[in-house]
Write a protein that holds these residues in place. Structure first.
Motif, short mmCIF file in Angstrom:
data_model
loop_
_atom_site.label_atom_id
_atom_site.label_comp_id
_atom_site.label_asym_id
_atom_site.label_seq_id
_atom_site.Cartn_x
_atom_site.Cartn_y
_atom_site.Cartn_z
N TYR A 278 -1.97 -7.60 5.38
CA TYR A 278 -2.45 -6.30 5.81
C TYR A 278 -1.80 -5.15 5.06
O TYR A 278 -2.28 -4.03 5.10
N SER A 279 -0.68 -5.41 4.38
CA SER A 279 0.05 -4.29 3.79
C SER A 279 0.14 -4.36 2.28
O SER A 279 0.80 -3.51 1.70
N LEU B 29 3.53 -1.23 14.20
CA LEU B 29 3.01 -2.60 14.18
C LEU B 29 2.40 -3.01 15.52
O LEU B 29 1.53 -3.87 15.56
N MET C 164 -3.35 3.39 8.13
CA MET C 164 -3.41 2.16 8.92
C MET C 164 -2.93 2.37 10.35
O MET C 164 -2.92 1.42 11.13
N PRO D 36 4.88 6.48 11.01
CA PRO D 36 4.98 5.14 10.43
C PRO D 36 6.14 5.01 9.45
O PRO D 36 6.45 5.93 8.70
N LEU D 37 6.76 3.83 9.47
CA LEU D 37 7.92 3.60 8.60
C LEU D 37 7.51 2.87 7.34
O LEU D 37 7.82 3.31 6.24
N LEU D 38 6.81 1.73 7.48
CA LEU D 38 6.49 0.89 6.33
C LEU D 38 5.01 0.91 5.96
O LEU D 38 4.67 0.58 4.84
N LEU D 39 4.15 1.26 6.88
CA LEU D 39 2.72 1.25 6.59
C LEU D 39 2.26 2.64 6.17
O LEU D 39 2.93 3.64 6.44
N ILE D 40 1.08 2.67 5.52
CA ILE D 40 0.52 3.98 5.16
C ILE D 40 -0.06 4.63 6.41
O ILE D 40 -0.39 3.96 7.39
N LYS E 216 0.83 -1.21 0.00
CA LYS E 216 0.00 0.00 0.00
C LYS E 216 0.86 1.25 0.00
O LYS E 216 0.47 2.28 -0.53
N LYS E 217 2.04 1.16 0.61
CA LYS E 217 2.93 2.31 0.64
C LYS E 217 3.54 2.57 -0.73
O LYS E 217 3.79 3.71 -1.09
#
Lengths: 169, 159
Positions: free
Chosen positions: A122-123, B117, B137, B130-134, A86-87
């Motif tokens: 989830y990602s 996380l 989330m 956040p580092l890796l997630l949007i 998603k990123k």
């Protein structure tokens, strides 16, 4: 000087292009396009390693006109070679928008087709073909370089048959 | 020669009330639970006085049965062959702990990832995002065991 010419309709390049699509000249244009499928070196996972080795001299993809390029502005084909998180999706859309038309897109590997081992994580993003106009899906985990070349040849056949999604007919 | 024994003696001498369940597995491995208010000073002591100058990793663990989250620090050294595991227990409803970025600079991204996380808040972190997630989330905490974002569909339902 300054005389007004009446009854002249001006044309544009897109109008010429739309006109040519209805004529046999498009076959010649497509023949040229299919023989210069330059793809963007944009590896996204372990399939990216196979994609890079496909572009190396051992497989000699030059004979099909397939050459790796580093810039999206010089590329015709983008290969989605891995899961799309998603990123990463906004960046991928941006790269796709930077490419000049006509452009085509190939899904390589199970991750980009259905998610693969990251199915409904989830990602990650599901159903890439609803976001991008994907012409060819190459299954495999990862596919061999021969399979990628086969995918490019299928794309060439689609372009010659005017069935590809990269051009509006 | 600094080994696990030496480090445990030094830590218990300096922080007599803050260490618990300490266990020496070998000359090279030491495991211990640390109180959450003391972890900043323990890490500072390890870097300044014990030459433990390498933070290998920092991560989180979820224990829903005990209603606790744990933060795990693996701290090693370039000078002597020792790896120390420090664990901190945090309450699950309000996990908050002091950041150690000012001691080990590379904890920055570890703490950002643990934050997104597990939802562990790090106080005095320079840039906690956040580092890796949007960003959307944030608040889901996907690696907690009661996360319900996974649909009940696996490959066996598709075949």
């Amino acid at each position: 000087m300054g005389e007004v010419i009446e009854n002249v309709s001006f044309t544009t390049t897109s109008a010429i292009s739309d006109f040519l699509k209805k004529t046999p000249a498009q076959d010649i244009i497509n023949w040229g396009r299919k023989n210069s499928l330059w793809f963007l070196t944009q590896p996204m996972g372990c399939c990216g390693v196979e994609m890079i080795s496909t572009g190396c001299s051992h497989y000699d993809t030059d004979r099909f006109g397939i050459i790796p390029r580093d810039s999206p502005r010089q590329a015709d084909v983008i290969v989605i070679s891995g899961y799309v998180t998603k990123k990463y999706l906004p960046a991928l859309k941006r790269v796709w928008d930077q490419m000049p038309s006509p452009k085509w897109i190939i899904c390589m590997g199970d991750c980009s087709i259905s998610g693969g081992p990251f199915y409904e994580s989830y990602s990650t993003v599901q159903n890439i073909d609803e976001i991008f106009p994907v012409d060819v899906f190459i299954p495999g985990c990862p596919p061999r370089p021969e399979a990628l070349i086969q995918g490019f040849i299928e794309l060439q056949k689609k372009i010659m048959a005017k069935k590809d999604l990269g051009t509006d007919y | 020669m600094i080994d696990a024994d030496y480090i445990l003696n030094s830590l218990t001498k300096t922080f007599p009330n803050d260490l618990s369940e300490s266990k020496i597995e070998s000359d090279m491995r030491l495991t211990s639970y640390v109180e959450k208010d003391a972890i900043f000073n323990v890490c500072k002591h390890m870097l300044d006085n014990l030459e433990c100058n390498h933070l290998s990793c920092e991560c989180g663990v979820d224990y829903p049965d005990r209603n606790e989250l744990e933060v795990v620090y693996h701290i090693a050294s370039y000078e002597h062959p020792v790896v120390i595991t420090l664990k901190v227990k945090l309450p699950r409803d309000d996990p908050e702990i002091e950041s150690i970025v000012s001691i080990y600079w590379n904890a920055n991204w570890y703490e950002r990832e643990t934050y997104e996380l597990y939802g562990i808040m790090y106080k005095n972190h320079p840039d906690l995002k956040p580092l890796l997630l949007i960003d959307e989330m944030l608040g889901d905490w996907p690696l907690r065991k009661d996360y319900e974002g996974f649909p009940n569909k696996t490959s066996k339902n598709l075949v």
